[in-house]
Design an enzyme around this catalytic site. Structure first.
Site, PDB file in Angstrom:
ATOM      1  N   LEU A 183      55.754  66.609 -20.337  1.00 46.88           N
ATOM      2  CA  LEU A 183      56.441  66.219 -19.108  1.00 46.88           C
ATOM      3  C   LEU A 183      55.758  64.944 -18.606  1.00 46.88           C
ATOM      4  O   LEU A 183      54.779  64.985 -17.868  1.00 46.88           O
ATOM      5  CB  LEU A 183      56.340  67.342 -18.061  1.00 46.88           C
ATOM      6  CG  LEU A 183      57.016  67.086 -16.719  1.00 46.88           C
ATOM      7  CD1 LEU A 183      58.531  67.044 -16.861  1.00 46.88           C
ATOM      8  CD2 LEU A 183      56.628  68.144 -15.696  1.00 46.88           C
ATOM      9  N   ILE A 184      56.278  63.813 -19.091  1.00 43.63           N
ATOM     10  CA  ILE A 184      55.645  62.521 -18.812  1.00 43.63           C
ATOM     11  C   ILE A 184      55.881  62.125 -17.350  1.00 43.63           C
ATOM     12  O   ILE A 184      57.032  61.969 -16.934  1.00 43.63           O
ATOM     13  CB  ILE A 184      56.246  61.432 -19.741  1.00 43.63           C
ATOM     14  CG1 ILE A 184      56.123  61.826 -21.224  1.00 43.63           C
ATOM     15  CG2 ILE A 184      55.641  60.069 -19.466  1.00 43.63           C
ATOM     16  CD1 ILE A 184      54.731  61.893 -21.758  1.00 43.63           C
ATOM     17  N   HIS A 185      54.807  62.009 -16.580  1.00 42.08           N
ATOM     18  CA  HIS A 185      54.968  61.602 -15.180  1.00 42.08           C
ATOM     19  C   HIS A 185      53.650  61.127 -14.581  1.00 42.08           C
ATOM     20  O   HIS A 185      52.584  61.427 -15.094  1.00 42.08           O
ATOM     21  CB  HIS A 185      55.497  62.775 -14.347  1.00 42.08           C
ATOM     22  CG  HIS A 185      54.506  63.896 -14.195  1.00 42.08           C
ATOM     23  ND1 HIS A 185      54.180  64.738 -15.226  1.00 42.08           N
ATOM     24  CD2 HIS A 185      53.758  64.295 -13.148  1.00 42.08           C
ATOM     25  CE1 HIS A 185      53.284  65.616 -14.815  1.00 42.08           C
ATOM     26  NE2 HIS A 185      52.999  65.374 -13.540  1.00 42.08           N
ATOM     27  N   ALA A 186      53.778  60.373 -13.498  1.00 41.30           N
ATOM     28  CA  ALA A 186      52.607  60.017 -12.693  1.00 41.30           C
ATOM     29  C   ALA A 186      52.962  60.342 -11.249  1.00 41.30           C
ATOM     30  O   ALA A 186      53.929  61.064 -11.002  1.00 41.30           O
ATOM     31  CB  ALA A 186      52.275  58.539 -12.875  1.00 41.30           C
ATOM     32  N   ASN A 209      48.111  65.404 -10.602  1.00 43.98           N
ATOM     33  CA  ASN A 209      48.996  64.955  -9.529  1.00 43.98           C
ATOM     34  C   ASN A 209      49.386  66.072  -8.576  1.00 43.98           C
ATOM     35  O   ASN A 209      49.898  65.807  -7.495  1.00 43.98           O
ATOM     36  CB  ASN A 209      50.288  64.375 -10.101  1.00 43.98           C
ATOM     37  CG  ASN A 209      50.024  63.210 -11.015  1.00 43.98           C
ATOM     38  OD1 ASN A 209      49.123  62.432 -10.780  1.00 43.98           O
ATOM     39  ND2 ASN A 209      50.791  63.104 -12.064  1.00 43.98           N
TER      40      ASN A 209
END
Lengths: 96, 197
Positions: free
Chosen positions: B104-107, A10
């Site tokens: 670090l859980i994310h999108a 990302n």
């Protein structure tokens, strides 16, 4: 000054944390560099001196055919691993 | 040292002692609660009730699901956010596992972030993140899951700056992973922010 890019999927969370960890290591080594974090799809438009990314991105980055050394980390914020892998790379590009 | 005491001071007095010590040590003359609020990214982004300590998760998918519960319930992310994280994990591997015990859980912001926020889940029993994209099948044991909802690539940097201060310090990761309750986790994060400034 050398330009180092940290890369993740990302270009937002993991790569930023990796940038922070790398900054800490470079400070210890006494190397000045310009650091930034970026996502996988944008890295090909850049011309950094060194790229740091996660081991899981190796296949994707191999396809980009970067003209600089690339370091692949197992732990993106593991300072010991960064130090171990960045030292020879910095020597290779003449920054250390 | 503090020139004026008003109603706002009550709010200030309720903040953790560590923060107070820090400010006094720095010799701040006047502390306005509203300016303090602006300056505490963790306080802004993380609610105490969004921190949970659980026994275990069934697998990494369940761990991701659990870690996002507070954000979904609070209306900070849509249901799609979890799907996006699982999809990128299957594609790229768990690159958000930044160190042993820490994810670090994310999108991406466009994957369903409504408003920026954090949530923290501590698993007493580590969950293994298997890198399915890697034939070697690297195992990643994780106890702390920090779920991040970021609305753009810049607004969350102050928060990540604070979090990274913890991520790059093995001792601090250990302190978090060994925390006994949500309050202790919250205080550790607030403390980390105070130490960075």
């Amino acid at each position: 000054m050398i330009k180092i890019l940290t890369v993740c999927g990302n270009g937002l969370g993991s790569s930023f944390a990796c940038q922070m960890a790398t900054e800490a290591v470079l400070k210890e080594l006494g190397v000045e560099a310009k650091l930034d974090h970026i996502d996988l799809s944008s890295v090909s438009s850049q011309s950094p001196d060194l790229v740091i990314s996660g081991k899981n991105f190796q296949k994707q980055l191999d396809r980009v055919n970067l003209k600089c050394p690339v370091i692949y980390l197992i732990g993106l914020v593991d300072k010991n691993e960064i130090r171990e892998k960045i030292t020879p790379a910095l020597k290779e590009i003449g920054a250390l | 040292m503090i020139q004026k005491i008003d109603a706002g001071m009550l709010t200030f007095a309720q903040t953790p002692c560590k923060y107070l010590d820090f400010n006094l040590k720095k010799g701040f003359v006047k502390i306005k609660p509203e300016s303090r609020k602006e300056s505490t990214m963790i306080g802004d982004m993380l609610k105490r009730e969004s921190i949970q300590v659980l026994e275990k998760a069934k697998d990494w998918k369940d761990a991701i699901h659990l870690s996002l519960q507070a954000l979904v319930k609070g209306g900070y992310v849509t249901d799609n956010y979890e799907k996006a994280i699982i999809k990128t994990t299957e594609e790229y591997g768990p690159y958000y596992v930044l160190a042993r015990d820490l994810a670090l859980i994310h999108a991406r912001p466009t994957d369903g972030v409504i408003k920026r926020q954090l949530a923290v889940t501590l698993l007493k029993e580590p969950v293994i993140f298997i890198d399915e994209s890697d034939s070697a099948g690297e195992n990643y044991p994780v106890r702390i899951l920090i779920a991040l909802a970021a609305t753009d690539s810049n607004s969350h940097l102050d928060t990540l700056n604070v979090l990274s201060g913890i991520f790059i310090d093995e001792e601090k990761i250990k302190e978090l992973a060994d925390a006994k309750d949500p309050d202790q986790i919250f205080d550790l994060l607030i403390e980390a922010e105070a130490n960075i400034k």
